[in-house]
Design a protein around this motif. Structure first.
Motif, PDB file in Angstrom:
ATOM      1  N   ALA A   1       0.827  -1.206   0.000  1.00  0.00           N
ATOM      2  CA  ALA A   1       0.000   0.000   0.000  1.00  0.00           C
ATOM      3  C   ALA A   1       0.858   1.251   0.000  1.00  0.00           C
ATOM      4  CB  ALA A   1      -0.927  -0.011   1.224  1.00  0.00           C
ATOM      5  N   ALA A   2       1.931   1.240   0.790  1.00  0.00           N
ATOM      6  CA  ALA A   2       2.848   2.384   0.817  1.00  0.00           C
ATOM      7  C   ALA A   2       3.524   2.567  -0.540  1.00  0.00           C
ATOM      8  CB  ALA A   2       3.900   2.181   1.907  1.00  0.00           C
ATOM      9  N   GLU A   3       3.833   1.463  -1.211  1.00  0.00           N
ATOM     10  CA  GLU A   3       4.420   1.542  -2.559  1.00  0.00           C
ATOM     11  C   GLU A   3       3.439   2.195  -3.529  1.00  0.00           C
ATOM     12  OE1 GLU A   3       7.370   0.487  -3.761  1.00  0.00           O
ATOM     13  OE2 GLU A   3       8.240  -0.670  -2.113  1.00  0.00           O
ATOM     14  N   LEU A   4       2.144   1.869  -3.391  1.00  0.00           N
ATOM     15  CA  LEU A   4       1.140   2.370  -4.335  1.00  0.00           C
ATOM     16  C   LEU A   4       0.997   3.889  -4.284  1.00  0.00           C
ATOM     17  CD1 LEU A   4      -1.755  -0.259  -3.972  1.00  0.00           C
ATOM     18  CD2 LEU A   4      -0.411   0.205  -6.020  1.00  0.00           C
ATOM     19  N   ILE A   5       1.056   4.468  -3.092  1.00  0.00           N
ATOM     20  CA  ILE A   5       0.740   5.897  -2.972  1.00  0.00           C
ATOM     21  C   ILE A   5       1.971   6.789  -2.905  1.00  0.00           C
ATOM     22  CG2 ILE A   5      -1.532   5.586  -1.951  1.00  0.00           C
ATOM     23  CD1 ILE A   5       1.314   6.485   0.313  1.00  0.00           C
ATOM     24  N   SER A   6       3.183   6.212  -2.957  1.00  0.00           N
ATOM     25  CA  SER A   6       4.396   7.020  -2.869  1.00  0.00           C
ATOM     26  C   SER A   6       5.098   7.061  -4.219  1.00  0.00           C
ATOM     27  CB  SER A   6       5.339   6.458  -1.800  1.00  0.00           C
ATOM     28  OG  SER A   6       5.722   5.129  -2.117  1.00  0.00           O
ATOM     29  N   ASN A   7       5.763   8.175  -4.462  1.00  0.00           N
ATOM     30  CA  ASN A   7       6.555   8.347  -5.678  1.00  0.00           C
ATOM     31  C   ASN A   7       8.030   8.228  -5.327  1.00  0.00           C
ATOM     32  OD1 ASN A   7       4.355   9.139  -7.558  1.00  0.00           O
ATOM     33  ND2 ASN A   7       4.136  10.827  -6.124  1.00  0.00           N
ATOM     34  N   ASP A   8       8.703   7.344  -6.057  1.00  0.00           N
ATOM     35  CA  ASP A   8      10.108   7.078  -5.764  1.00  0.00           C
ATOM     36  C   ASP A   8      10.960   8.261  -6.205  1.00  0.00           C
ATOM     37  OD1 ASP A   8      12.511   6.025  -5.146  1.00  0.00           O
ATOM     38  OD2 ASP A   8      12.418   4.318  -6.497  1.00  0.00           O
ATOM     39  N   THR A   9      11.523   8.986  -5.220  1.00  0.00           N
ATOM     40  CA  THR A   9      12.354  10.165  -5.515  1.00  0.00           C
ATOM     41  C   THR A   9      13.841   9.877  -5.375  1.00  0.00           C
ATOM     42  OG1 THR A   9      12.202  10.906  -3.213  1.00  0.00           O
ATOM     43  CG2 THR A   9      10.530  11.716  -4.742  1.00  0.00           C
ATOM     44  N   SER A  10      14.189   8.615  -5.082  1.00  0.00           N
ATOM     45  CA  SER A  10      15.602   8.301  -4.853  1.00  0.00           C
ATOM     46  C   SER A  10      16.452   8.484  -6.102  1.00  0.00           C
ATOM     47  CB  SER A  10      15.730   6.857  -4.358  1.00  0.00           C
ATOM     48  OG  SER A  10      15.204   5.949  -5.314  1.00  0.00           O
ATOM     49  N   HIS A  11      15.819   8.386  -7.308  1.00  0.00           N
ATOM     50  CA  HIS A  11      16.586   8.487  -8.549  1.00  0.00           C
ATOM     51  C   HIS A  11      16.955   9.938  -8.884  1.00  0.00           C
ATOM     52  CE1 HIS A  11      12.478   9.426  -9.719  1.00  0.00           C
ATOM     53  NE2 HIS A  11      12.983  10.055 -10.753  1.00  0.00           N
ATOM     54  N   LYS A  12      16.311  10.933  -8.248  1.00  0.00           N
ATOM     55  CA  LYS A  12      16.573  12.325  -8.601  1.00  0.00           C
ATOM     56  C   LYS A  12      18.010  12.720  -8.293  1.00  0.00           C
ATOM     57  CE  LYS A  12      11.827  13.970  -8.152  1.00  0.00           C
ATOM     58  NZ  LYS A  12      10.935  14.928  -7.477  1.00  0.00           N
ATOM     59  N   HIS A  13      18.493  12.321  -7.110  1.00  0.00           N
ATOM     60  CA  HIS A  13      19.863  12.666  -6.755  1.00  0.00           C
ATOM     61  C   HIS A  13      20.836  11.994  -7.716  1.00  0.00           C
ATOM     62  CE1 HIS A  13      23.293  13.714  -4.292  1.00  0.00           C
ATOM     63  NE2 HIS A  13      23.662  12.438  -4.281  1.00  0.00           N
ATOM     64  N   GLU A  14      20.567  10.739  -8.077  1.00  0.00           N
ATOM     65  CA  GLU A  14      21.443  10.034  -9.004  1.00  0.00           C
ATOM     66  C   GLU A  14      21.479  10.743 -10.350  1.00  0.00           C
ATOM     67  OE1 GLU A  14      20.017   6.104  -9.192  1.00  0.00           O
ATOM     68  OE2 GLU A  14      20.429   5.625  -7.083  1.00  0.00           O
ATOM     69  N   SER A  15      20.327  11.263 -10.792  1.00  0.00           N
ATOM     70  CA  SER A  15      20.283  11.973 -12.067  1.00  0.00           C
ATOM     71  C   SER A  15      21.124  13.241 -12.026  1.00  0.00           C
ATOM     72  CB  SER A  15      18.828  12.310 -12.414  1.00  0.00           C
ATOM     73  OG  SER A  15      18.753  13.081 -13.586  1.00  0.00           O
ATOM     74  N   LEU A  16      21.061  13.962 -10.903  1.00  0.00           N
ATOM     75  CA  LEU A  16      21.853  15.182 -10.766  1.00  0.00           C
ATOM     76  C   LEU A  16      23.350  14.864 -10.786  1.00  0.00           C
ATOM     77  CD1 LEU A  16      19.825  17.081  -8.025  1.00  0.00           C
ATOM     78  CD2 LEU A  16      19.877  17.546 -10.470  1.00  0.00           C
TER      79      LEU A  16
END
Length: 347
Positions: A158-173
């Motif tokens: 349920a937590a996976e369904l309603i959350s947006n994974d932001t961990s990749h943003k730092h990697e992109s920067l």
């Protein structure tokens, strides 16, 4: 013969399921869509259960900036169904979340039975806030799963369904910064190679047998070449400095610091707003308690008045409404007095 234990519970489950389905409570048209980017998530479960910590761990890992409101309730036992329904109602009345997770960890059919109560099902159906049912494990199915707007196989899911994974943003920067550094490194390397080639060409154009005769001309060419090289290096250094300055302004680290500062400001504003709201609510509650105390019958008893009732519990307001020999009860401030009527006088 009537089934006992899990057999009886399963029979009650099927009966309620058929009844609510016939009313249309499971209809897909009634399902509310979940927000794609929720601003605040509400969690209705036990404050000491493993399900709560599983949900919080997933949200912290995937989207640590997402605010969470916990509405604690029991999720097992005789009063659990009523408490769960009250928690859902409280979340709707406060209207501070745009999605709710209702559930608990795994257990037996009897452990999960509070999520098969009709009051829970109807409260979920009446909720104005979208609800994700996350009860037990994937194999566990409850009435709440059918009524909810979305069913998750586990609380973590349920937590996976309603959350947006932001961990990749730092990697992109970090990746973008590395690319910029590589471009600059390649450019400088090319300029060094070009300079080496020019110096090599210069060396090849100076045959030893012409050295003495053309030494003056060579000195002139060398001076012009050195001047040109210095000027070109100066220009390239200036261009490189400008690009490095622009890179610094566009640096992900700088932008990340700005966003972090903005986030801290928003968190401070949110905390101040919550403190003001809490103070207002406490003040309103104190006023309500004061008003309630002024109309309380206990306050009347403190002033020396009493309440008299007959054997049936009816309040006696007229002397002619009772008979001799009747047992009456008189309520005073600190107790009750039982007496028998031996004489009646009317005005």
């Amino acid at each position: 013969m009537q089934p006992e234990g899990d057999g009886r519970l399963q029979q009650e489950f099927e009966q309620l399921k058929m009844s609510l389905a016939a009313e249309g409570l499971f209809a897909q048209s009634l399902k509310k869509p979940l927000p794609s980017h929720p601003k605040r998530v509400g969690i209705i479960t036990s404050k000491t259960g493993a399900a709560l910590f599983d949900i919080l761990d997933v949200l912290k890992r995937r989207d640590p900036s997402l605010p969470v409101v916990i509405y604690p309730t029991t999720v097992q036992g005789d009063n659990a169904a009523i408490e769960i329904a009250q928690a859902i109602g409280r979340a709707n009345s406060r209207n501070e979340c745009d999605v709710l997770i209702v559930g608990r960890g795994g257990g037996s059919l009897e452990d999960l039975w509070c999520f098969n109560h009709e009051i829970v099902a109807r409260t979920i159906a009446a909720s104005q806030i979208p609800i994700i049912s996350a009860v037990g494990h994937e194999i566990d199915v409850t009435i709440a799963d059918y009524v909810a707007d979305m069913r998750a196989p586990t609380p973590s899911a349920a937590a996976e369904l309603i959350s947006n994974d932001t961990s990749h943003k730092h990697e992109s920067l970090v990746t973008r910064e590395q690319r910029l550094r590589n471009v600059i490194r390649i450019y400088l390397s090319e300029q060094k190679q070009r300079l080496s080639a020019l110096m090599q060409d210069l060396s090849n154009q100076h045959p030893k047998h012409h050295l003495q005769r053309q030494s003056q001309r060579l000195d002139e060419f060398e001076y012009r070449l050195n001047s040109a090289i210095k000027q070109r290096l100066s220009q390239e250094t200036l261009r490189l400095t400008n690009k490095l300055h622009r890179l610094t302004l566009q640096s992900p680290v700088t932008r990340l610091a700005q966003q972090s500062h903005r986030l801290n400001q928003l968190e401070n504003r949110l905390e101040q707003a919550m403190q003001r709201q809490l103070a207002t609510t406490k003040h309103k509650f104190a006023l309500s308690v004061g008003k309630l105390d002024t109309v309380s019958p206990l306050a009347t008893l403190k002033r020396g008045y009493s309440i008299t009732q007959d054997e049936s519990g009816n309040v006696i307001t007229h002397a002619d409404s009772i008979q001799l020999g009747t047992t009456i009860t008189t309520q005073v401030e600190h107790g009750k007095i039982h007496s028998t009527v031996t004489e009646i006088k009317t005005n």
